[in-house]
Design a protein around this motif. Structure first.
Motif, PDB file in Angstrom:
ATOM      1  N   LEU A 112       0.834  -1.192   0.000  1.00 39.63           N
ATOM      2  CA  LEU A 112       0.000   0.000   0.000  1.00 39.63           C
ATOM      3  C   LEU A 112       0.873   1.247   0.000  1.00 39.63           C
ATOM      4  O   LEU A 112       1.942   1.276   0.620  1.00 39.63           O
ATOM      5  N   VAL A 126       1.493   5.326   1.019  1.00 43.77           N
ATOM      6  CA  VAL A 126       1.294   6.037   2.280  1.00 43.77           C
ATOM      7  C   VAL A 126      -0.134   6.574   2.366  1.00 43.77           C
ATOM      8  O   VAL A 126      -0.797   6.474   3.406  1.00 43.77           O
ATOM      9  N   GLU A 179      -2.829   5.417   0.820  1.00 41.79           N
ATOM     10  CA  GLU A 179      -3.752   4.304   1.002  1.00 41.79           C
ATOM     11  C   GLU A 179      -3.727   3.792   2.442  1.00 41.79           C
ATOM     12  O   GLU A 179      -4.765   3.475   3.019  1.00 41.79           O
ATOM     13  N   THR A 180      -2.539   3.722   3.023  1.00 45.16           N
ATOM     14  CA  THR A 180      -2.409   3.253   4.402  1.00 45.16           C
ATOM     15  C   THR A 180      -3.101   4.207   5.368  1.00 45.16           C
ATOM     16  O   THR A 180      -3.853   3.779   6.252  1.00 45.16           O
ATOM     17  N   PHE A 218      -6.306   3.049   7.603  1.00 41.01           N
ATOM     18  CA  PHE A 218      -6.133   2.857   9.046  1.00 41.01           C
ATOM     19  C   PHE A 218      -6.390   4.103   9.888  1.00 41.01           C
ATOM     20  O   PHE A 218      -6.401   4.017  11.113  1.00 41.01           O
TER      21      PHE A 218
END
Length: 98
Positions: A42, A44, A46-47, A51
């Protein structure tokens, strides 16, 4: 005496944690297993979206639904408007009869 017990407990927990970390074997994350087919990583953005942003949005939606669909009665809510410090007339009469 309480500070001494707290210090002992903290030292015991810290020592146990340190020993567990030192004695544990590596996770072997670089060794591939049979049938292992990892996908692409993923980014940065997308992460952070997955999350951080998604849980915050989910929390906001749930909190909003709870506030909008709240069916409790106004007199049961604790607000500064309905807090009485003096008894009402009915309570005063009931208290004097008892």
């Amino acid at each position: 005496m309480d500070k001494k017990n707290a210090l002992r407990a903290g030292a015991l927990v810290a020592g146990t944690t340190l020993m567990m970390l030192l004695m544990s074997s590596p996770a072997s994350a670089l060794t591939r297993d049979d049938g292992d087919d990892p996908g692409t990583g993923l980014s940065v953005i997308e992460t952070l979206g997955l999350f951080v942003v998604a849980p915050l949005v989910l929390f906001g939606v749930i909190a909003g639904l709870v506030m909008v669909l709240d069916k409790s009665k106004e007199e049961h809510r604790v607000t500064s408007r309905n807090i009485r410090t003096k008894p009402t007339e009915a309570e005063a009469k009931a208290g004097s009869k008892a």
